[in-house]
Design a protein around this motif. Structure first.
Motif, PDB file in Angstrom:
ATOM      1  N   GLY A  68     -12.019 -16.916  -7.535  1.00 54.65           N
ATOM      2  CA  GLY A  68     -10.581 -16.681  -7.442  1.00 54.65           C
ATOM      3  C   GLY A  68      -9.995 -17.332  -6.208  1.00 54.65           C
ATOM      4  O   GLY A  68      -8.958 -17.992  -6.272  1.00 54.65           O
ATOM      5  N   VAL A  69     -10.678 -17.150  -5.089  1.00 55.96           N
ATOM      6  CA  VAL A  69     -10.176 -17.718  -3.837  1.00 55.96           C
ATOM      7  C   VAL A  69     -10.118 -19.239  -3.934  1.00 55.96           C
ATOM      8  O   VAL A  69      -9.143 -19.876  -3.526  1.00 55.96           O
ATOM      9  N   ARG A  70     -11.194 -19.810  -4.523  1.00 54.36           N
ATOM     10  CA  ARG A  70     -11.227 -21.266  -4.638  1.00 54.36           C
ATOM     11  C   ARG A  70     -10.063 -21.753  -5.492  1.00 54.36           C
ATOM     12  O   ARG A  70      -9.352 -22.687  -5.151  1.00 54.36           O
ATOM     13  N   ALA A  86      -3.813 -10.447  -3.025  1.00 51.33           N
ATOM     14  CA  ALA A  86      -4.990 -10.227  -2.177  1.00 51.33           C
ATOM     15  C   ALA A  86      -5.061  -8.776  -1.739  1.00 51.33           C
ATOM     16  O   ALA A  86      -6.120  -8.153  -1.790  1.00 51.33           O
ATOM     17  N   ALA A  87      -3.892  -8.219  -1.333  1.00 46.22           N
ATOM     18  CA  ALA A  87      -3.882  -6.830  -0.871  1.00 46.22           C
ATOM     19  C   ALA A  87      -4.248  -5.885  -2.014  1.00 46.22           C
ATOM     20  O   ALA A  87      -5.003  -4.938  -1.836  1.00 46.22           O
ATOM     21  N   LEU A  88      -3.738  -6.168  -3.217  1.00 44.04           N
ATOM     22  CA  LEU A  88      -4.028  -5.313  -4.369  1.00 44.04           C
ATOM     23  C   LEU A  88      -5.506  -5.366  -4.706  1.00 44.04           C
ATOM     24  O   LEU A  88      -6.133  -4.352  -4.964  1.00 44.04           O
ATOM     25  N   ARG A 137      -4.598   0.207  -1.329  1.00 46.78           N
ATOM     26  CA  ARG A 137      -3.509   1.138  -1.589  1.00 46.78           C
ATOM     27  C   ARG A 137      -3.880   2.299  -2.485  1.00 46.78           C
ATOM     28  O   ARG A 137      -3.106   3.243  -2.613  1.00 46.78           O
ATOM     29  N   ALA A 138      -5.058   2.219  -3.102  1.00 47.40           N
ATOM     30  CA  ALA A 138      -5.442   3.311  -3.984  1.00 47.40           C
ATOM     31  C   ALA A 138      -5.446   4.642  -3.232  1.00 47.40           C
ATOM     32  O   ALA A 138      -5.354   5.698  -3.839  1.00 47.40           O
ATOM     33  N   GLY A 139      -5.531   4.582  -1.909  1.00 46.22           N
ATOM     34  CA  GLY A 139      -5.553   5.809  -1.118  1.00 46.22           C
ATOM     35  C   GLY A 139      -4.233   6.560  -1.105  1.00 46.22           C
ATOM     36  O   GLY A 139      -4.198   7.741  -0.779  1.00 46.22           O
ATOM     37  N   THR A 140      -3.128   5.875  -1.468  1.00 47.25           N
ATOM     38  CA  THR A 140      -1.825   6.534  -1.382  1.00 47.25           C
ATOM     39  C   THR A 140      -1.304   6.958  -2.751  1.00 47.25           C
ATOM     40  O   THR A 140      -0.126   7.216  -2.905  1.00 47.25           O
ATOM     41  N   PHE A 141      -2.195   7.020  -3.734  1.00 44.92           N
ATOM     42  CA  PHE A 141      -1.764   7.388  -5.082  1.00 44.92           C
ATOM     43  C   PHE A 141      -1.221   8.812  -5.130  1.00 44.92           C
ATOM     44  O   PHE A 141      -1.685   9.685  -4.415  1.00 44.92           O
ATOM     45  N   GLU A 142      -0.251   9.003  -6.017  1.00 46.83           N
ATOM     46  CA  GLU A 142       0.289  10.345  -6.203  1.00 46.83           C
ATOM     47  C   GLU A 142       0.471  10.596  -7.693  1.00 46.83           C
ATOM     48  O   GLU A 142       0.359   9.688  -8.511  1.00 46.83           O
ATOM     49  N   LYS A 143       0.765  11.836  -8.010  1.00 47.43           N
ATOM     50  CA  LYS A 143       0.954  12.195  -9.418  1.00 47.43           C
ATOM     51  C   LYS A 143       2.326  11.722  -9.884  1.00 47.43           C
ATOM     52  O   LYS A 143       3.339  11.993  -9.233  1.00 47.43           O
ATOM     53  N   LEU A 144       2.357  10.986 -11.000  1.00 49.86           N
ATOM     54  CA  LEU A 144       3.609  10.394 -11.474  1.00 49.86           C
ATOM     55  C   LEU A 144       3.768  10.610 -12.968  1.00 49.86           C
ATOM     56  O   LEU A 144       2.807  10.917 -13.662  1.00 49.86           O
ATOM     57  N   ILE A 198      -0.320 -10.697 -10.907  1.00 49.25           N
ATOM     58  CA  ILE A 198       0.018  -9.500 -10.144  1.00 49.25           C
ATOM     59  C   ILE A 198      -0.053  -8.265 -11.033  1.00 49.25           C
ATOM     60  O   ILE A 198      -0.593  -7.236 -10.636  1.00 49.25           O
ATOM     61  N   VAL A 199       0.453  -8.392 -12.260  1.00 50.64           N
ATOM     62  CA  VAL A 199       0.383  -7.249 -13.180  1.00 50.64           C
ATOM     63  C   VAL A 199      -1.080  -6.865 -13.410  1.00 50.64           C
ATOM     64  O   VAL A 199      -1.444  -5.691 -13.377  1.00 50.64           O
ATOM     65  N   THR A 200      -1.930  -7.865 -13.615  1.00 57.22           N
ATOM     66  CA  THR A 200      -3.357  -7.592 -13.801  1.00 57.22           C
ATOM     67  C   THR A 200      -3.928  -6.865 -12.585  1.00 57.22           C
ATOM     68  O   THR A 200      -4.625  -5.857 -12.716  1.00 57.22           O
ATOM     69  N   ALA A 201      -3.593  -7.387 -11.404  1.00 57.27           N
ATOM     70  CA  ALA A 201      -4.126  -6.775 -10.182  1.00 57.27           C
ATOM     71  C   ALA A 201      -3.651  -5.339 -10.028  1.00 57.27           C
ATOM     72  O   ALA A 201      -4.427  -4.459  -9.649  1.00 57.27           O
ATOM     73  N   ILE A 202      -2.380  -5.094 -10.343  1.00 55.13           N
ATOM     74  CA  ILE A 202      -1.847  -3.726 -10.227  1.00 55.13           C
ATOM     75  C   ILE A 202      -2.535  -2.806 -11.234  1.00 55.13           C
ATOM     76  O   ILE A 202      -2.933  -1.690 -10.917  1.00 55.13           O
TER      77      ILE A 202
END
Lengths: 234, 447
Positions: free
Chosen positions: B229-231, B290-292, B297-304, B417-421
């Motif tokens: 991916g990076v390449r 990259a961040a995703l 961010r999985a640490g900040t998940f909440e009930k939705l 991005i959608v895939t990563a999310i």
């Protein structure tokens, strides 16, 4: 004249900020690092502070902010950061900042947000009935009238209008609207907000004069009875 | 060598074998030689008690008679030692000869050397003092005991030596097998460290090493995919950033040459800013991916409620869709999910955006929240021309753009991005032709 303190280490950005803010009518002072900034914050009362997230020296932007808040200093703070991630934004807001903007930024967006912060105390935030010229909005009954004629709005249009009216005479950007009215923080890419505004406009302004909702080129929108915010202004 | 776990395990194994061997030897020795010794002592004491009775009952004459009887009763006659000696050491009766050293205290069992029928032998004996000052000696020749002891000791020595040898070779074998298995893993990791990213550990069997090998292989697959991916991204960046940057450069260059005309200068500067903005937004997107993918961010998940987000986004895009002549509709019931509200909203916004952009001719876009087999899903379906089958598996690649869409705004990062999310939320992005049209759905794990 509201005064504004800029704490930013990059000369280029600092000059850009200062000249932009001065042109918008602020008395601006600038500091280049955390220690000097901290001293300045304690010497003078400021209406608004623009704070760089990353600063050289012992204390960075978040450090200054945390110290301010622990001193009980509630001056509105806008954090500027090159770290563009939602995490960073959340961290900034948690540390007590009032708004967060990523670099590179557009001056009009910065000015809109700074103005929003510096006027925060004077808003008619809690008023139940808002009035701009002949446009009236009653938050309790959800009733909107112009020149006495009732206007039917969808719930979201109502909230959009309410937001604009509470920020009367103040430029609000598209992202501010998405954050303030829809309460989502992301960049929608497409012109969804513009379309929403144009719908609102067709209900509020189409059959009446003068127009109240004005587009500010390259910045956003403003709701004002003053014609100086007409299409040619700024 | 001392740091080697294989060495330590082998040494530990050897020590364990030696210790159990020693314990076994002690038990065997005590169980044979010890028991035999004990029975000799018992016999000596029985005979001594019997003779003491004869002394009490019949005096000296009775005792001498009894000693003779004892020596000629054909029981244990090969090893019996019995005798009566006077205080000066003269033998008065029995088969006792001369002895070395002093006699032990009365009633005390002792080892000693004495003559039996004129032959010097080792004996175990007691020397009871009688009322008249003579001493009654009762003992046993230890020749049998010594023979047994020799046999047992030899057997133990041989089996000990054999088992220590076996333990040593066993430990060596054990160590070399362990080292061979670890060595295979180490050689593979060394090859990978040297840059041969595609090499994998050969997994055999299903033991701990096989499982470790499996785990390492899985990790390597992931690393390789990320590297790939990076390449791909860096190639794409080189390509996709170069285009707008060189455009900016030539524009500014031209502006400088024609700087006589201030209007042209302003227009060029404005266009240059637009180009730079598009480069920045491209950068932001790549950083976001990259961040995703780092999963922070999985640490900040909440009930939705998935439906609430879908409803909000439908409402947000409805007017824009209508402008394009598209009816955007939402259907679905409240569906709980753990996640990040802004990320889910932006993913959905991106899918709706695509559906409006590419499915314009279909005049209809549906947003649905549904639950299939307990798994919540968020689907966006358009009724446009769809995606050519050949492009189907490529459209989620970064920067990939279907040929006929190159004239539309966008940078080919939306679906990445959608895939990563979706993946950050533990789900999968399912893309399928929907005849007519195209459907993209984010399928999340069962709540």
């Amino acid at each position: 004249m509201p005064n504004c303190l800029v704490i930013e280490d990059d000369t280029e950005t600092r000059d850009y900020l200062c000249s932009g803010l001065r042109a918008a009518g602020y008395a601006v002072q600038a500091e280049i690092d955390g220690e000097a900034g901290n001293r300045r914050l304690q010497e003078t009362r400021w209406d608004v502070v623009v704070l760089d997230r990353m600063l050289p020296g012992q204390v960075d932007g978040l450090g200054i902010l945390e110290q301010m808040r622990s001193r009980g200093d509630g001056t509105p703070v806008l954090i500027l950061s090159a770290l563009n991630s939602v995490d960073e934004r959340v961290r900034g807001l948690r540390a007590g900042s009032d708004d967060y903007l990523t670099k590179p930024f557009v001056m009009s967006e910065l000015l809109a947000r700074v103005e929003n912060l510096s006027r925060r105390n004077t808003w008619s935030r809690d008023a139940a009935v808002l009035q701009v010229a002949d446009l009236q909005l009653d938050v309790r009954t959800m009733r909107v009238t112009r020149q006495g004629t009732a206007i039917t709005l969808q719930p979201r249009e109502f909230r959009l209008l309410e937001y604009l009216m509470r920020h009367e005479g103040q430029i609000v950007t598209r992202t501010m609207l998405l954050e303030g009215v829809w309460e989502y923080h992301f960049d929608p890419q497409t012109n969804v907000i513009d379309v929403q505004i144009s719908r609102l406009r067709s209900k509020i302004d189409k059959d009446f004069t003068p127009a109240l909702i004005h587009t500010v080129r390259g910045a956003g929108y403003v709701l004002s009875a003053s014609p100086t915010y007409g299409p040619t202004a700024r | 060598m001392r740091g080697s776990i294989a060495f330590r395990l082998a040494v530990g194994y050897g020590v364990l074998v030696a210790a159990s061997m020693a314990a076994l030897s002690v038990i065997v020795y005590v169980g044979t030689v010890g028991v035999f010794e004990h029975s000799i002592d018992n016999k000596i004491m029985t005979v001594e008690a019997h003779l003491a009775d004869a002394w009490s009952a019949g005096g000296r004459a009775g005792l001498v008679r009894e000693i003779d009887a004892q020596l000629h009763d054909l029981i244990d006659t090969d090893t019996e030692v019995v005798g009566l000696v006077d205080a000066r050491g003269h033998v008065l009766s029995g088969n006792v000869g001369r002895w070395n050293g002093k006699l032990p205290q009365s009633g005390e069992l002792a080892f000693g050397q004495m003559e039996r029928n004129g032959t010097p032998v080792s004996v175990r004996f007691v020397a009871a003092r009688l009322d008249d000052g003579n001493r009654l000696i009762v003992g046993r020749d230890l020749i049998e005991l010594d023979a047994i002891r020799t046999v047992v000791e030899r057997a133990l020595l041989v089996s000990g030596a054999v088992s220590i040898l076996l333990a040593f070779f066993g430990a060596q074998l054990f160590r070399s097998r362990l080292e061979a298995r670890i060595g295979r893993i180490r050689r593979t990791t060394a090859r990978i460290a040297a840059g041969e990213l595609s090499s994998r550990i050969v997994v055999m069997g299903s033991d701990e090493f096989a499982r470790l090998g499996d785990d390492i292989n899985r990790m390597l697959d992931r690393i390789e995919a990320l590297m790939e991916g990076v390449r791909h991204v860096s190639n794409s960046i080189a390509h996709d950033l170069r285009t707008p940057l060189s455009r900016v450069r030539s524009r500014l260059d031209r502006a400088l040459q024609a700087s006589a005309d201030p209007h042209a200068l302003v227009a060029d500067a404005r266009l240059a800013i637009e180009d730079i903005d598009s480069v920045i937004s491209l950068f932001d997107k790549l950083l976001q991916i990259a961040a995703l993918e780092s999963g922070v961010r999985a640490g900040t998940f909440e009930k939705l409620d998935l439906a609430a987000i879908a409803h909000d986004m439908t409402e947000l895009y409805e007017a824009a869709a209508e402008e394009q002549g598209i009816a955007l509709t939402f259907s679905g019931a409240p569906t709980p999910i753990r996640g990040d509200r802004d990320l889910l909203a932006s993913a959905l916004a991106s899918l709706i955006d695509n559906a409006i952009k590419y499915g314009r001719s279909g005049a209809r876009v549906e947003v649905r929240v549904e639950t299939a087999d307990g798994a919540p899903a968020l689907a966006v379906r358009d009724y446009g021309p769809g995606v050519p089958p050949a492009d189907m598996d490529k459209i989620t690649r970064r920067f990939y753009r279907v040929d006929q869409s190159r004239n539309l705004p966008g940078n080919g990062l939306g679906l990445s991005i959608v895939t990563a999310i979706t993946q950050l939320h533990g789900g999968t992005l399912v893309l399928r032709p929907a005849d007519p049209g195209f459907e993209a759905s984010m399928v999340f794990p069962q709540a």
